[in-house]
Design an enzyme around this catalytic site. Structure first.
Site, PDB file in Angstrom:
ATOM      1  N   ASP A  50      -1.682   1.445  -4.869  1.00 15.10           N
ATOM      2  CA  ASP A  50      -2.398   2.728  -4.917  1.00 15.10           C
ATOM      3  C   ASP A  50      -2.785   3.178  -3.509  1.00 15.10           C
ATOM      4  O   ASP A  50      -3.474   2.454  -2.785  1.00 15.10           O
ATOM      5  CB  ASP A  50      -3.663   2.599  -5.766  1.00 15.10           C
ATOM      6  CG  ASP A  50      -3.345   2.249  -7.206  1.00 15.10           C
ATOM      7  OD1 ASP A  50      -3.532   3.095  -8.071  1.00 15.10           O
ATOM      8  OD2 ASP A  50      -2.894   1.107  -7.455  1.00 15.10           O
ATOM      9  N   ASP A  91       0.435  -3.018  -0.725  1.00  8.37           N
ATOM     10  CA  ASP A  91      -0.526  -2.525  -1.702  1.00  8.37           C
ATOM     11  C   ASP A  91       0.170  -1.414  -2.496  1.00  8.37           C
ATOM     12  O   ASP A  91       1.217  -0.912  -2.071  1.00  8.37           O
ATOM     13  CB  ASP A  91      -1.760  -2.001  -0.971  1.00  8.37           C
ATOM     14  CG  ASP A  91      -2.774  -1.375  -1.896  1.00  8.37           C
ATOM     15  OD1 ASP A  91      -3.166  -2.031  -2.870  1.00  8.37           O
ATOM     16  OD2 ASP A  91      -3.168  -0.218  -1.655  1.00  8.37           O
ATOM     17  N   ASP A 107      -4.035   0.365   2.696  1.00  7.48           N
ATOM     18  CA  ASP A 107      -4.703   1.643   2.996  1.00  7.48           C
ATOM     19  C   ASP A 107      -6.213   1.549   2.961  1.00  7.48           C
ATOM     20  O   ASP A 107      -6.892   2.558   2.808  1.00  7.48           O
ATOM     21  CB  ASP A 107      -4.256   2.708   1.980  1.00  7.48           C
ATOM     22  CG  ASP A 107      -4.845   2.453   0.593  1.00  7.48           C
ATOM     23  OD1 ASP A 107      -5.409   3.396   0.004  1.00  7.48           O
ATOM     24  OD2 ASP A 107      -4.752   1.318   0.115  1.00  7.48           O
TER      25      ASP A 107
END
Length: 220
Positions: A9, A7, A169
């Protein structure tokens, strides 16, 4: 080839400062002032533009879905023009990427950021060429947590989608890997780090230095 897909961001880079700044520009245009703040709303910023607008409007009792849709493209334009003023890569991220490549892994990115913005940001940070693939929110007709963007990122990185893992996240990343039937590794150093253990990923990542060893263990 085995692949590690990231991922963007909140995983590879802390983009929260620039995202919140773009949202506050929109709120100022609405006459509401700076509604969101850092670090209080850092986790909200990583849930996307619509979520920031929704969260901010609800905070001041001004929520209207039509206003969210009206300002969504405005926010993206503002963000595009100031995409890298506060954004930084997390410590050790690129060293881990290079270590994975040296160990024979393919590496790529699967993000729910629009592909054009992700491409722009990675090039601004000087790291786009380190990744063999980039799949964004609008690359395919579907987005995470649908597993197909993850599979496509693995294929474009030269790998077997069944022999990959996703480093992320959020619950979106956890659900994506679960839907794909592959392991997930969730970072604990992002804005939502304290919540990652409850999602029960195959591994928690406290520092990027440990990622190559974790990848070897999870993709035998």
């Amino acid at each position: 080839m085995r692949t590690v897909i990231f991922d963007l961001d909140g995983t590879l880079a802390d983009t929260s400062g620039d995202l919140l700044a773009a949202a506050n520009t929109c709120f100022r245009q609405m006459g509401l002032g700076d509604v969101l703040s850092h670090p209080r709303d850092a986790a909200v910023s990583l849930r996307g533009a619509r979520m920031m607008l929704t969260h901010g409007l609800k905070r001041v009792d001004q929520y209207d879905p039509a206003v969210v849709e009206e300002f969504y493209p405005v926010l993206l334009d503002v963000y595009r023009d100031a995409i890298d003023h506060h954004t930084v890569l997390y410590p050790g991220a690129m060293e881990a990427v290079e270590a994975l490549k040296t160990a024979g892994f393919g590496v790529g990115i699967c993000t729910n950021k629009p592909e054009g913005l992700a491409e722009q940001l990675l090039r601004s940070l000087g790291v786009r060429d380190a990744f063999r693939s980039l799949v964004g929110a609008d690359t395919l007709p579907v987005r995470k947590p649908d597993p197909e963007p993850l599979f496509e990122a693995a294929r474009r990185a030269g790998g077997d989608p069944a022999r990959t893992l996703l480093v992320g996240d959020s619950d979106t990343d956890r659900n994506t890997s679960a839907n794909a039937g592959v392991p997930s590794v969730l970072v604990t150093f992002g804005p939502s780090g304290d919540d990652m253990a409850a999602l029960k990923p195959e591994a928690l990542l406290h520092r990027f230095e440990d990622l190559p060893e974790i990848a070897e263990q999870l993709i035998a």
